[in-house]
Design a protein around this motif. Sequence first.
Motif, PDB file in Angstrom:
ATOM      1  N   UNK A  81       0.863  -1.182   0.000  1.00 16.27           N
ATOM      2  CA  UNK A  81       0.000   0.000   0.000  1.00 16.27           C
ATOM      3  C   UNK A  81       0.896   1.228   0.000  1.00 16.27           C
ATOM      4  N   UNK A  82       0.650   2.155  -0.912  1.00 17.07           N
ATOM      5  CA  UNK A  82       1.533   3.307  -1.091  1.00 17.07           C
ATOM      6  C   UNK A  82       0.708   4.582  -1.106  1.00 17.07           C
ATOM      7  N   UNK A  83       1.048   5.505  -0.213  1.00 17.99           N
ATOM      8  CA  UNK A  83       0.413   6.831  -0.200  1.00 17.99           C
ATOM      9  C   UNK A  83       1.360   7.812  -0.892  1.00 17.99           C
ATOM     10  N   UNK A  84       1.017   8.212  -2.115  1.00 13.01           N
ATOM     11  CA  UNK A  84       1.859   9.117  -2.891  1.00 13.01           C
ATOM     12  C   UNK A  84       1.785  10.559  -2.419  1.00 13.01           C
ATOM     13  N   UNK A  85       0.771  10.880  -1.630  1.00 13.07           N
ATOM     14  CA  UNK A  85       0.501  12.282  -1.308  1.00 13.07           C
ATOM     15  C   UNK A  85       1.185  12.706  -0.014  1.00 13.07           C
ATOM     16  N   UNK A  86       1.266  14.012   0.169  1.00 15.32           N
ATOM     17  CA  UNK A  86       1.848  14.575   1.391  1.00 15.32           C
ATOM     18  C   UNK A  86       0.783  14.790   2.458  1.00 15.32           C
ATOM     19  N   UNK A  87      -0.366  14.159   2.281  1.00 10.44           N
ATOM     20  CA  UNK A  87      -1.459  14.243   3.248  1.00 10.44           C
ATOM     21  C   UNK A  87      -1.783  12.848   3.780  1.00 10.44           C
ATOM     22  N   UNK A  88      -2.233  12.748   5.042  1.00 11.92           N
ATOM     23  CA  UNK A  88      -2.689  11.443   5.532  1.00 11.92           C
ATOM     24  C   UNK A  88      -3.943  11.013   4.776  1.00 11.92           C
TER      25      UNK A  88
END
Length: 367
Positions: A315-322
């Motif tokens: 799982x990868x969160x690309x954004x700078x937000x939670x």
Amino acid sequence: NQFKAMMDSANKYNVKVIVDVLPNHTAIDHTAVLPALDEAVGGHDKLYHANGFTPIKDYNDRYQCTTGEMGGLPDVNTENPDFQHYYMTYVNDLLSLGVRGFRYDTAKHIGLPSDPLDSLAARNNFWDVATGREEVKGLRLAVPADSLFIYGEVLQDKNVKESEYAEYMDLTASAYGHALRTVLDKADFNADSLLNWHHPVDGKHLVTWVESHDTYANEHESAGLTDEQIRMGWVFLTARQNGTPLFFSRPAGSTRENYWGNNRVGARGNDEFKHPEVVAVNKFRRSMSGQPETIATADNGAVIVVSRGNAGAAIINLSSEPRNINGVDTTLPDGDYTDAVYGSSFKVNSGKLSGQLDPLTSYLLYR
């Protein structure tokens, strides 16, 4: 002797070594070539292509590209049988020390059988000799090529014969790296197409990267991406079923304001290769070998889930937000999961994945 000592040590840990080879250029100061090399190829005038000191002006012109001077580096006559014998003696020496692969630098600057001939060349057969299809003066590649990991730096452009090069070796997926960097920069999986390899060759035979030494150092095309963004790209590439990912180690002490940092020839780069997420996805890749991939996204492309059969998922969160994901498709069985990196909790219910993600962070789940 130093190289042999390194190989002997690597062998104790079952580490395989790939050697970066550059058969087709010498230093800019060609008069500094050692007499032994000149003698081996029949004299200094036999070492280079007839066109070898003419600077390349059009990299899409195959004659210029495969016989001309690149970046001030004169082009070696790789079709000279005496040179081929000299080179294969070197290659077989490396193989005798335990080397099990080669990276061919500037491979697209060495001609293929279908390419135009330099006036000092009888046949464009370097690749046939280098990969053991032909012998030269009684000498042949000492180890079968299909038991080695051989790939060529064949950077993609308008007139590059990727399919013909792929008959001899694996290739670099430079266009895919560019697409991935676009996605990372926009924090949006949909900003470019990552479901195809942007290459005529199957992903099983491609070397992939988020960035390379070229994209980082030449005009700093990728150097503005943060280490966190590069890491998210690495987790995506490495979690995938195909492609052989290559990690570029940025210089130690480098920042987005000072790209070079404490750059020294021979010194290791920064510590990103030891980051827990990088280590964890490297292990994940090994454990998921043979498992089919399924890719899903959430939050308008800000989150990517790479599922590997029913065995695991990245799982990868690309954004700078939670991000709080709820209901992303996955092939994992229903149940509660604990991430292998940070111990975070996730749940799968009816094939839908839910959980909370920190900014620019990745997570790895095992069945």
